[in-house]
Write a protein that holds these residues in place. Structure first.
Motif, short mmCIF file in Angstrom:
data_model
loop_
_atom_site.label_atom_id
_atom_site.label_comp_id
_atom_site.label_asym_id
_atom_site.label_seq_id
_atom_site.Cartn_x
_atom_site.Cartn_y
_atom_site.Cartn_z
N GLY A 154 0.78 -1.23 0.00
CA GLY A 154 0.00 0.00 0.00
C GLY A 154 0.80 1.27 0.00
N LEU A 206 2.01 3.06 2.38
CA LEU A 206 1.73 4.01 3.45
C LEU A 206 2.98 4.27 4.28
N THR A 207 3.06 5.47 4.84
CA THR A 207 4.08 5.78 5.83
C THR A 207 3.37 5.74 7.17
N LEU A 208 3.76 4.79 8.02
CA LEU A 208 3.11 4.61 9.32
C LEU A 208 4.04 5.07 10.43
N THR A 250 -1.04 6.59 10.26
CA THR A 250 -0.22 7.35 9.32
C THR A 250 0.31 8.60 10.02
N GLU A 251 1.18 9.31 9.34
CA GLU A 251 1.73 10.54 9.92
C GLU A 251 0.66 11.60 10.14
N TYR A 268 -5.21 2.48 9.74
CA TYR A 268 -5.31 1.41 8.75
C TYR A 268 -5.05 0.08 9.45
N PRO A 284 -3.21 -3.20 4.00
CA PRO A 284 -3.89 -2.21 4.85
C PRO A 284 -5.16 -1.65 4.23
N ALA A 306 -8.34 1.22 5.23
CA ALA A 306 -8.67 2.33 6.12
C ALA A 306 -9.76 1.93 7.11
#
Length: 170
Positions: free
Chosen positions: A15, A17-19, A33-34, A39, A60, A62
């Motif tokens: 995905g 994403l930056t987690l 996330t930031e 997620y 992931p 939402a």
């Protein structure tokens, strides 16, 4: 049926994403996330994916709300989080009242923890959860809810609680 593959080395979560925060349960993981969006991915048999379904997610997905979360905790098959304004929410398996919403019903979307607590942090255990409240001008207090077979709620009893009970410090 999808047969999960195991890996002996770390693999990137799908995905892109930056987690900034992660919490793992028995068969699921959730992250923030930031920007504070939640997620989740994994088994989701009891709705612990928080997306309103009980469908397994191998990437992931939402969580089914647009809240901004600042803290996240993962239990056996449930998750809890603190949203803006410090309201607490939990979702997933609830046979021991570990969601703290006053019921024993599983929830597939984030559900408000009973009471008017302002949490600064939250943690989830096997079949219970606890939160640290933010109280201006005094020391913080800890509240827990769910199973209490071993005294894990810290209230001096072994009685379960479907909503937050204050941890007793002698």
């Amino acid at each position: 049926a999808i047969v999960p593959a195991s890996s002996l080395v770390p693999v990137r979560v799908a995905g892109g994403l930056t987690l900034n925060a992660l919490a793992s349960g028995a068969f699921d993981t959730c992250g923030l996330t930031e920007t504070g969006a939640a997620y989740c991915w994994g088994d989701n048999h009891f709705g612990q994916g928080g997306d309103g379904t009980t469908t397994r997610h191998i990437a992931p997905v939402a969580v089914a709300d647009e809240r901004i979360y600042s803290a996240l905790g993962g239990g056996f098959e449930h998750f809890c989080a603190v949203a803006a304004g410090q309201a607490g929410y939990c979702w997933g398996f609830n046979d021991s009242a570990e969601l703290g919403d006053g019921t024993f019903a599983n929830r597939s979307v984030p559900t408000t923890i009973t009471g008017t607590f302002k949490f600064q942090d939250i943690s989830a255990g096997y079949s219970h959860a606890c939160g640290v409240t933010q109280i201006e001008g005094s020391s913080n207090e800890i509240y827990c809810w769910g199973s209490n077979f071993f005294g894990e709620l810290g209230d001096g009893t072994t009685a379960p609680a479907a909503g937050p009970v204050k941890v007793f410090f002698p």
